[in-house]
Motif scaffolding. Structure first.
Motif, PDB file in Angstrom:
ATOM      1  N   LEU A   1      -5.120  -0.278   5.150  1.00  0.00           N
ATOM      2  CA  LEU A   1      -5.938  -0.358   3.942  1.00  0.00           C
ATOM      3  C   LEU A   1      -6.676   0.948   3.660  1.00  0.00           C
ATOM      4  N   GLY A   2      -6.720   1.829   4.653  1.00  0.00           N
ATOM      5  CA  GLY A   2      -7.416   3.097   4.444  1.00  0.00           C
ATOM      6  C   GLY A   2      -8.877   2.850   4.123  1.00  0.00           C
ATOM      7  N   ALA A   3      -9.383   3.589   3.111  1.00  0.00           N
ATOM      8  CA  ALA A   3     -10.805   3.473   2.771  1.00  0.00           C
ATOM      9  C   ALA A   3     -11.169   2.060   2.309  1.00  0.00           C
ATOM     10  N   LYS A   4     -10.183   1.331   1.804  1.00  0.00           N
ATOM     11  CA  LYS A   4     -10.477  -0.037   1.340  1.00  0.00           C
ATOM     12  C   LYS A   4     -10.919  -0.948   2.487  1.00  0.00           C
TER      13      LYS A   4
ATOM     14  N   LEU B   1      -9.429  -5.127  -8.801  1.00  0.00           N
ATOM     15  CA  LEU B   1      -8.805  -3.882  -8.338  1.00  0.00           C
ATOM     16  C   LEU B   1      -8.366  -3.971  -6.884  1.00  0.00           C
TER      17      LEU B   1
ATOM     18  N   GLU C   1      -4.405   4.242  -5.000  1.00  0.00           N
ATOM     19  CA  GLU C   1      -4.093   5.489  -4.297  1.00  0.00           C
ATOM     20  C   GLU C   1      -4.769   5.446  -2.948  1.00  0.00           C
ATOM     21  N   ARG C   2      -4.411   6.413  -2.141  1.00  0.00           N
ATOM     22  CA  ARG C   2      -4.848   6.415  -0.758  1.00  0.00           C
ATOM     23  C   ARG C   2      -5.144   7.842  -0.356  1.00  0.00           C
ATOM     24  N   TYR C   3      -6.400   8.175  -0.181  1.00  0.00           N
ATOM     25  CA  TYR C   3      -6.809   9.508   0.261  1.00  0.00           C
ATOM     26  C   TYR C   3      -6.067  10.606  -0.504  1.00  0.00           C
ATOM     27  N   ASN C   4      -6.283  10.618  -1.778  1.00  0.00           N
ATOM     28  CA  ASN C   4      -5.570  11.571  -2.608  1.00  0.00           C
ATOM     29  C   ASN C   4      -6.544  12.604  -3.159  1.00  0.00           C
TER      30      ASN C   4
ATOM     31  N   ASP D   1     -12.174   8.762  -5.922  1.00  0.00           N
ATOM     32  CA  ASP D   1     -11.045   7.845  -5.713  1.00  0.00           C
ATOM     33  C   ASP D   1     -10.790   6.980  -6.948  1.00  0.00           C
TER      34      ASP D   1
ATOM     35  N   PRO E   1      -8.013   3.639  -8.517  1.00  0.00           N
ATOM     36  CA  PRO E   1      -7.210   2.511  -8.012  1.00  0.00           C
ATOM     37  C   PRO E   1      -5.790   2.940  -7.631  1.00  0.00           C
TER      38      PRO E   1
ATOM     39  N   GLU F   1       0.862  -1.181   0.000  1.00  0.00           N
ATOM     40  CA  GLU F   1       0.000   0.000   0.000  1.00  0.00           C
ATOM     41  C   GLU F   1       0.900   1.233   0.000  1.00  0.00           C
ATOM     42  N   ALA F   2       0.538   2.186  -0.817  1.00  0.00           N
ATOM     43  CA  ALA F   2       1.401   3.353  -0.926  1.00  0.00           C
ATOM     44  C   ALA F   2       0.601   4.638  -0.800  1.00  0.00           C
ATOM     45  N   GLN F   3       1.292   5.651  -0.313  1.00  0.00           N
ATOM     46  CA  GLN F   3       0.711   6.989  -0.221  1.00  0.00           C
ATOM     47  C   GLN F   3       1.552   7.899  -1.110  1.00  0.00           C
ATOM     48  N   ASP F   4       0.934   8.501  -2.100  1.00  0.00           N
ATOM     49  CA  ASP F   4       1.676   9.354  -3.039  1.00  0.00           C
ATOM     50  C   ASP F   4       2.922   8.650  -3.565  1.00  0.00           C
TER      51      ASP F   4
END
Ligand SMILES: Cc1cc2nc3c(=O)[nH]c(=O)nc-3n(C[C@H](O)[C@H](O)[C@H](O)COP(=O)(O)OP(=O)(O)OC[C@H]3O[C@@H](n4cnc5c(N)ncnc54)[C@H](O)[C@@H]3O)c2cc1C
Lengths: 402, 366
Positions: free
Chosen positions: A343-346, A363, B128-131, B124, B126, A273-276
């Motif tokens: 997982l954040g929102a997932k 996905l 990505e995370r809170y972008n 949102d 695929p 899982e990645a952020q930016d």
């Protein structure tokens, strides 16, 4: 005075390799994949039994039992290594009720008849076994349990209700605490009885849980006829046996291997899982949480090793067991909740509990299908086997006489 | 300062508490799981009749022009009964964007207020995370005969019952928000349930025509940022309401449940847990007010207040909802008692539009 020695016996490394190779050869891909896709805490009863049968071929299904009942004679450290290797390889759990709880009670206190009837069947993984202790009105306060067994000649007639009976719907037999004498002080009137779950008068209802699973059951007993020979040990001694059972495996309640394996899964998620564009393993918030957990888990592992190597302990041994249980259950929760949070929102999606009901979700990473469910059900880790509050009470009382 | 409710807010709250308590029982909410899109259509009509769906719409556009405080009063009442209907998406986030857009929308705001239309935000994507600041891979293109949208969206909350989608598209320079009918040709949707019974969908848009660009560039970014912060406050209010329900459920249970010959509420260990939950919930409502107070401030002030509130409320939720389960023992982890529903509802609300890490980073950036 004993000398401290922090080295592992080198012979154990050879043992580890031997065990690892055997598990590698025996564990089917199907069982392994089943565990990896499992969204609950313990393995599915069917998988547990399949694995028991496989292990039994090597004589390894109940390695910690005395040799005369099918044990291996391994040392505590060998057992530790064996269990760790099984867990790391994603082998299913075995049926705890049989291997850790009821089996030891039967070989310690049971009649020859019961030993013959149950121990080989448990060892072979013939069927699953349920634990019928808790009742709707009696959880923490188990000693006041009300399910009554009235003796009439060579039978008992059992009436009452059990609840939270894990996997009862999938079990053939159960080991029950019942009240055989209503006239004596609460603990003294309790007996330990084996009851076949397809006996007329028994109704089982599965309880839907917060994670979509329905493993917990209610068991209603209405004039259930049980042969008196199914009584384990003596009438009125059930409480003593139950305490023996709960004390028997002091270190398993730490869930040390589960915790290590799930931390490894958490790190894998942190890589994925990645952020930016930056993996979470390099994100300060999540890295800090991972490292704190790793520190706590390292402490727990060494606490378990201290217990296994019989360090002279200044405090009551049961207080030590409660310590492992408290630290272990806290980690079961924090590790799985960390997986969920990464997982954040997932993490919001409710995947079906049963893998067969899950639709293809290209996905979505595979771990998203189970992490939240496990995090939810791990709330139970500070409830079952004596709640967190009860464990704290034990420590205050037994370690400090408060 | 006056933290007491106005007469109008008191009426709003009384009505909401009475109606929601009667309608949104545990059995009713569990039964909603069997519906195709999770929507309680009868309740949604009632929401419209009671004016709740017009609360966030400016008076000039036919709404009630309610304040963020009004929305939070209703939000807390919804949270108290674990209501997982598309309130935040359709009645808070979408109206904020639509009302500020100059594009003709064919009376959509009116239709939202009447409960006829529901609008979901498709942002949102695929991997990505809170972008909420980077450009989108979804593209809006001028095909000569009109606009078309193409892309892949994920986790579109409330899409299964939505009549329209607001789709974000375009890279860093040409960011846009476009309104498309949810049943437009070229849209394919894979719906699924969330932990609290709400629904979401992953959506493929394949040259979807007929969209109305609502805003572009800087304006689109600002509208999105504003709307999301309003949504975050509305959801925070629902979390606070849900935690307040936990307090009521647990205090009642501690009096009723007997172990060791006495109500478990007599054990000091549990009294202290209850007190910790109380403190956390009290603080959560307080910081919710600080976010409401900043709702109309400049973007920097507002986003800071909202992020601080969301961090504090997320942490309060973890204490309150988890201890609520603990206090219930085995009953707490079943689907048959309220506390596990509140736990799951709060997890969803906590993870919408940014988690603790997101808000920490947003705060670190200013
Ligand atoms: C997943 C799961 C699996 C289980 N599997 C089995 C099984 O297979 N077989 C079986 O027999 N049972 C099983 N149990 C039952 C379990 O042992 C009980 O849930 C547990 O003992 C607590 O009892 P209770 O649920 O009645 O809670 P209660 O005893 O009613 O507790 C409610 C709350 O009161 C607190 N409390 C109670 N007494 C005190 C005190 N003296 N001081 C301070 N606080 C107190 C508790 O900590 C808890 O927070 C299982 C439970 C779970 C959740």
């Amino acid at each position: 005075m004993a000398i401290m020695n922090f080295e592992l016996d080198p012979a154990l490394e050879a043992f580890r390799q031997e065990v690892r190779a055997a598990i590698d050869a025996d564990l089917t891909l199907e069982l392994k994949a089943g565990m990896q896709a499992y969204a609950g805490s313990q393995a599915e009863p069917d998988d547990a039994l399949t694995w028991m049968r496989i292990l039994n071929k090597r004589g390894w299904s109940v390695p910690h039992w005395p040799i005369e009942y099918g044990g291996t004679g391994w040392s505590a450290m060998q057992l530790y290594i064996f269990n760790e290797e099984c867990c790391n390889a994603w082998a299913p759990d075995t049926c705890w009720g049989e291997t850790q709880m009821c089996g030891p009670v039967i070989y310690t206190f049971g009649s020859d008849y019961l030993k013959e009837k149950f121990l080989p069947a448990f060892r072979r993984g013939d069927y699953y076994l349920a634990q019928g202790f808790s009742e709707p009105g009696n959880g923490s306060d188990l000693a006041r349990l009300r399910t009554a067994a009235r003796r009439e000649g060579n039978i008992y007639i059992v009436n009452g209700q059990k609840i939270w009976t894990s996997s009862a719907y999938a079990s053939k037999w159960g080991f029950f605490l019942v009240r055989t004498d209503p006239n004596v002080k609460s603990q003294a009137g309790i007996s330990f009885l084996m009851i076949k779950l397809d006996t007329p008068g028994i109704t089982i209802r599965r309880i839907p849980q917060l994670n979509g699973e329905a493993d917990l059951c209610e068991v209603f007993l209405d004039n259930v006829v049980v042969p008196a020979e199914n009584l384990i040990g003596e009438e009125g001694k059930g409480w003593t046996y139950a305490k023996f059972l709960l004390d028997h495996e002091r270190t398993t309640s730490s869930f040390i291997f589960f915790n290590k394996r799930e931390l490894a899964r958490a790190k894998m998620i942190a890589q994925n899982e990645a952020q930016d564009g930056e993996p979470l393993i390099r994100n300060p918030h999540f890295r800090s949480r991972l490292l704190r957990i790793e520190a706590e888990l390292t402490a727990l592992e060494w606490s378990v090793l201290r217990e296994l190597s019989h360090e002279d302990f200044k405090y009551d041994a049961t207080a030590a067991a409660s310590t492992l249980k408290i630290a272990g259950s806290r980690l079961q929760q924090s590790i799985n909740e960390l997986q969920m949070d990464m997982l954040g929102a997932k993490a919001m999606r409710a995947f079906p509990f049963d893998p067969a009901d899950r639709e293809d979700a290209p996905l979505w990473p595979g771990y998203a299908e189970t992490a939240t469910s496990r995090a939810l059900v791990m709330r139970a880790a500070t409830i079952y086997g004596g709640t967190l509050q009860i464990q704290k009470g034990i420590i205050a009382k037994l370690a400090f006489d408060l | 300062m006056d933290f007491n409710l106005s007469d109008l807010q008191r009426m709003l709250l009384d009505t909401a508490e009475r109606y929601l308590a009667e309608r949104f029982t545990l059995e009713h909410r569990r039964a909603l799981r069997d519906t195709a899109d999770g929507l309680d259509t009868e309740a949604w009509s009632t929401f419209a009749e009671l004016g709740w769906l017009a609360l966030a719409i400016p008076e000039a556009q036919g709404g009630l022009g309610g304040t963020m405080a009004d929305i939070a009063v209703l939000g807390a009442a919804l949270g108290y009964r674990c209501v997982a209907l598309p309130f935040t998406s359709s009645a808070v986030i979408a109206p904020m964007i639509l009302a500020e857009s100059d594009a003709p929308q064919g009376g959509l705001l009116q239709a939202i207020a009447e409960g006829i239309s529901r609008v979901a935000l498709a942002h949102d994507e695929p991997d990505e995370r809170y972008n909420y600041s980077a450009g989108r891979r979804t593209m809006l293109t001028d095909s000569g005969s009109g606009w078309t949208v193409t892309g892949q969206k994920m986790l579109v909350l409330d899409a299964p019952s939505a009549t329209h989608l607001i789709v974000s598209a375009g890279g860093d320079d040409d960011f846009t928000l476009t309104l498309v009918p949810a049943d437009a040709e070229g849209i394919s949707s894979s719906p699924y349930p969330l932990l609290n019974g709400a629904r979401a969908a992953d959506i493929v848009l394949d040259e979807v025509a007929g969209g109305i660009p609502l805003a572009r560039g800087r304006k689109a970014r600002t509208l999105l940022a504003n709307a999301l912060d309003y949504g975050r406050i509305a959801d925070a209010a629902q979390m606070v309401g849900s935690m307040e329900a936990d307090l009521a459920l647990c205090s009642a249970y501690l009096k009723e449940r007997q172990q060791f010959g006495q109500p478990i509420g007599k054990f000091q260990a549990l009294q202290h847990i209850m007190a910790d939950m109380f403190v956390a919930t009290h603080q959560a409502r307080s910081i919710l007010y600080s976010a409401i107070a900043a709702a109309e401030a400049d973007e920097a002030t507002r986003s800071r207040a909202v992020s601080l509130a969301r961090i504090n409320i997320a942490e309060a939720h973890q204490i309150v909802a988890r201890q609520a389960i603990q206090l219930h023992g085995g009953y707490g982890i079943t689907d048959e008692y309220e506390v596990s529903h509140h736990y799951r509802h709060q997890i969803v609300l906590e993870k919408l539009y940014g988690d603790v890490d997101f808000h920490e980073r947003r705060l670190a950036a200013d």
